[in-house]
Design an enzyme around this catalytic site. Sequence first.
Site, mmCIF file in Angstrom:
data_model
loop_
_atom_site.group_PDB
_atom_site.id
_atom_site.type_symbol
_atom_site.label_atom_id
_atom_site.label_comp_id
_atom_site.label_asym_id
_atom_site.label_seq_id
_atom_site.Cartn_x
_atom_site.Cartn_y
_atom_site.Cartn_z
ATOM 1 N N SER A 35 0.832 -1.207 0.000
ATOM 2 C CA SER A 35 0.000 0.000 0.000
ATOM 3 C C SER A 35 0.862 1.250 0.000
ATOM 4 C CB SER A 35 -0.885 0.031 1.250
ATOM 5 O OG SER A 35 -1.597 -1.170 1.391
ATOM 6 N N GLY A 119 -5.293 5.981 10.572
ATOM 7 C CA GLY A 119 -5.224 4.521 10.657
ATOM 8 C C GLY A 119 -6.625 3.941 10.763
ATOM 9 N N LEU A 183 -6.908 -2.882 -4.864
ATOM 10 C CA LEU A 183 -7.068 -3.970 -3.899
ATOM 11 C C LEU A 183 -7.227 -3.463 -2.468
ATOM 12 C CD1 LEU A 183 -4.335 -6.358 -5.329
ATOM 13 C CD2 LEU A 183 -6.807 -6.776 -5.339
ATOM 14 N N LYS A 243 -0.704 -1.768 -6.736
ATOM 15 C CA LYS A 243 -0.324 -2.136 -5.369
ATOM 16 C C LYS A 243 0.975 -2.948 -5.437
ATOM 17 C CE LYS A 243 -2.614 -3.557 -1.077
ATOM 18 N NZ LYS A 243 -3.935 -3.652 -0.441
ATOM 19 N N SER A 341 -30.777 24.674 18.668
ATOM 20 C CA SER A 341 -31.105 23.794 19.796
ATOM 21 C C SER A 341 -29.965 23.734 20.803
ATOM 22 C CB SER A 341 -31.392 22.372 19.305
ATOM 23 O OG SER A 341 -32.661 22.303 18.704
ATOM 24 N N GLU A 362 -21.895 14.500 11.485
ATOM 25 C CA GLU A 362 -21.148 14.618 12.734
ATOM 26 C C GLU A 362 -19.739 14.063 12.631
ATOM 27 O OE1 GLU A 362 -24.136 13.223 12.341
ATOM 28 O OE2 GLU A 362 -25.524 14.573 13.361
ATOM 29 N N HIS A 411 -29.305 18.248 25.111
ATOM 30 C CA HIS A 411 -30.430 17.321 25.145
ATOM 31 C C HIS A 411 -30.056 16.000 25.800
ATOM 32 C CE1 HIS A 411 -31.711 20.376 22.390
ATOM 33 N NE2 HIS A 411 -32.927 19.915 22.393
ATOM 34 N N GLN A 423 -33.612 10.836 20.481
ATOM 35 C CA GLN A 423 -32.973 12.142 20.675
ATOM 36 C C GLN A 423 -32.314 12.279 22.045
ATOM 37 O OE1 GLN A 423 -33.779 14.200 17.699
ATOM 38 N NE2 GLN A 423 -34.517 12.165 17.214
#
Lengths: 613, 613
Positions: A35, A119, A183, A243, A341, A362, A411, A423
């Site tokens: 790689s 990683g 690969l 590769k 919120s 997120e 929350h 939630q």
Amino acid sequence: MANKTKHEKLERLAKLVRYFILASTTEAGSGHPTSSLSATDLMTALLFGRIFRFDACHKEHPNNDRLIFSKGHASPLLYALWAAAGKVSEEELLTLRKFGSPLEGHPTVVFPYAEAATGSLGQGLSIGLGMALNAKYVDKLPYKTYVLLGDSEMSEGSQWEAMQLAAHYKLDNLIGVMDVNRLGQRGETMYGHDLDAYKKRVSSFGWKAMTIDGHNFDEIFSAYRKAAKVKDQPAMIIARTIKGKGVSFIEDKNGWHGKALNRDEYERALKELGEVDKTIRGRIKKPEDLRPEKQTPQQAAPLTYDRAKPLATRKAYGHALRRIFPQFPNMVVLDAEVSNSTYSEIFQEAHPDRFFEMYIAEQNMADMALGLYCRGKIPFVSTFAAFLTRAYDQIRMSQYSEANLKFCGSHAGVSIGEDGPSQMGLEDLAMFRAILNSVVLYPSDAVSCDKLVEEAARHEGIVYIRTTRKDTPILYSVEDNFPIGGSKVLRKSDNDATTVISAGITLHEALAAYEDLKKEGIPIRVIDLYSVKPLDRDTIIEAARETKALITVEDHYPEGGIGEAVLSALATEKTPVHLLAVRKTPKSGKPAELLEYEGISKSAIIQKVKEII
Amino acid sequence: MANKTKHEKLERLAKLVRYFILASTTEAGSGHPTSSLSATDLMTALLFGRIFRFDACHKEHPNNDRLIFSKGHASPLLYALWAAAGKVSEEELLTLRKFGSPLEGHPTVVFPYAEAATGSLGQGLSIGLGMALNAKYVDKLPYKTYVLLGDSEMSEGSQWEAMQLAAHYKLDNLIGVMDVNRLGQRGETMYGHDLDAYKKRVSSFGWKAMTIDGHNFDEIFSAYRKAAKVKDQPAMIIARTIKGKGVSFIEDKNGWHGKALNRDEYERALKELGEVDKTIRGRIKKPEDLRPEKQTPQQAAPLTYDRAKPLATRKAYGHALRRIFPQFPNMVVLDAEVSNSTYSEIFQEAHPDRFFEMYIAEQNMADMALGLYCRGKIPFVSTFAAFLTRAYDQIRMSQYSEANLKFCGSHAGVSIGEDGPSQMGLEDLAMFRAILNSVVLYPSDAVSCDKLVEEAARHEGIVYIRTTRKDTPILYSVEDNFPIGGSKVLRKSDNDATTVISAGITLHEALAAYEDLKKEGIPIRVIDLYSVKPLDRDTIIEAARETKALITVEDHYPEGGIGEAVLSALATEKTPVHLLAVRKTPKSGKPAELLEYEGISKSAIIQKVKEII
């Protein structure tokens, strides 16, 4: 002819880099040489072909170009490049993966030229995005950010979160280099060598996409030059690579992921490689000596709160961000499309140029924050506590970058009420406590929340602040202090029957229980454990020794929260601890109904106290 | 003319649905009417326009079409549709969001027509993908799966994980309906009403994409019909809609997300809506009465292990999957491109038709597993323990679907060695323990691992199995049993100085410590806590009462793991507990070096025992 000479030197350098990769991994007996070999030409051209600008003697120079290995398993290439740049000795290279070596199996910031730990795949592009955003909108510097991407990791959704946002913010200083070596770990990727499949996707997400042969220096340089010229768009160089390139018997072969050559294979490989000039070193072009405008910290405005007026800690969080910004001018604030919120919008209104909308993504948000931290910023990151679980891998990884990040989860718990369990943050304390050296704060009123936000900004490290949806009464005076690792004993007498330890919404239940019990002549101690980690062991132990039992009350599942934190502090003490926590599947309802249902209400506390005494 | 009549009835039904949405949310005083109104025409046409086939009297019919509300906040629409279908009374509708009502703020499986709990965005497509995969490859039934998607949630990377995989598996039985109402929670989405931006992206990911006006029944039906005919590709209907459609003063307006109309506004809205026929009910077309081929459980092959030959528990996991499959013919196995590391490949080789490659996309993998569970399968899901953190939100949410899922995290702890911290699962026990009613298993040898995989398959619920990279000695005989909630006392005498409780790699360190201490005349008790949750409280309490102290040893961070689990069990006991856990930032190195460095090795245990006695 000039071109030819240039490539000849690069070819010699690439050969040296390949030699370093093979030598270090064979010595280690493990690692990812194949790689690394596939991306060798791409990276050698970048670093030593006068594309990348980096003052290797001043790696902290704010205008250095940045390079992130999102495919962290190609670490042997990263180390080999810096060896070829003269910054790592051949001797040190041979410590790869050994205990105590800065050359770890996957890059961490123990290696001085790793921008961030990678990683866990699919994170580097978001980190780079944070750095590129910093260059364009915060530091306003011309440095560029390069991210080496694997083709396998393009299947991580986080990549596409980063893709869309980089285009949205028109980051023409961000350049992805996709090493399409066909690969993955256990076989072919979804698209193999179909470069157009990637190009279509990348273009559709608003990037300038180019496909090239990743082992042809002419094509590589042409792509880098084109990428540098793209305006208002990030650019992706999609490179067809092999590769294991350079060692015929491992080239493009399955079964060679994460595997070092043995000594015999290594000798064969060296023969193939031919003569290696071990004395040659690559030179990296220096950047312009530009620096961001200096920010001078100012005194923050004094804190003012009307003690008579209840206020939600989530609102206090927003107010605090706005208040302390002058004192921490490196602050940036990120939010995942819920700023109305979490109330980070209060900051946004005051300082729109330091607020960045992350939309509902997120994972990317957390790693963008890391990228901003890497460029010296103090990121405050907010969304619902429940949705921070989405970024747990990113949060986990950021500890290995020794990051200085502040997360705010609003929350918290069943007390949000009608919206229902999806939630409700009910595992957030467990999640953040399990991060090494993390700080976990859980304010119960607006004053302590404000002060804790300031403490968080001052503290170097990963801090989590848990806020509550509902308005809660003000408990403290603006003169009170809330050091990390402290607690507040709110009710105390010489003959307390038991001690109730809590924070957040349930602390108010404990205080109400105190009043009722007092009327019945049962005094209890009440402790505000606003700092869940580290916690104030001395005060808890004192309470344990002075009262018959401890009761912890939390709007969180029983595992990994306040109860277990207290148990850990008391592991070698003999005082019994009773844990009140959320033990039934929550549902929609009024906050008070849910606190009652889960047995974390005033009446549950009173009942438990009476049971014990 | 026939067409016109049909639309007239649909329009009346849509009006009824809108009335139900407004009535229920205003009664609740909260909820998401505007996000429901935008998708009303799309969903009314689907359910009552003879597109969707569902036997409402036999909701478990295996050939029913499936409908998932990925935008879970549109739950008022979901409930209103089933009210319009005659399955929910108007009275019940008005219990929306009230304590004890099956009509929660966001759908959970307490509502009988919710396929799965949603409300954390960007999860429904993956769940639907699992159902569609089941139809095409496992049950081989012609049912179709529809997923209602919000435009805001398309920014979640998990969506694109699902997109790519649905195309990869050529799922022409999966139809996405994207409700592009332009507005997110706090303002416009990244692309607003630019439908082509979505179309480009969706097409580039290999889907058939169509753009329509989501309030025009002709266009809606044409799209559904076209979608049904697409071959070898999933289809996405990208519909331009108006948030709040039908009530002029909230249509397409910012500031109306997650907000119910007050009574006055509601009355105004009803006037606009005009006369509503409350007696009309929609009819849903029934599916063909087809069922999957019956699977008859067979006896699993007996377990055989060579006691002399150490074997990694990760390998035992793979062997166990293969062994028990005849007994659990509903098993399916998913892996995130590391099947040659988790050893799920052992199952794949034996039963390739029940193994599904998920590529490196853990979020989608977890929710696909949930979708497969929803269709009666028992999914076993594996990747590195560290990378399961990537799917924590999905795992968290699956508890609200009362899911039966088995997760296996390999490469637990620092003992993986050279690859370094990014690959080390060190917070996985904390993460899974904090799921309500979860089971957390941590086998120490191949025999117990095999038996625990079988226990996991038999248990209804979310089970986590933690496996180890290294070969470990066989401790047990194939006759031993390992019930969930049990433990094994491996070393015991009448005068044990202390008890060491452990599991996994560190249990072997404890056994080695036992031998050394025995030579010195210091007997210790050693307990294999293979069931970390629920744990064997009786055995631990017995040890606590019979020995001076307990020592827990774990290859995990100190929070939320074995130590705190034991502390919780002993919360009201008086025996001191000493926690040995990973307390320093791990690095690359040999497994033994790292166990030593972290103080969780044989020598650390011996030292702690001597300190205590």
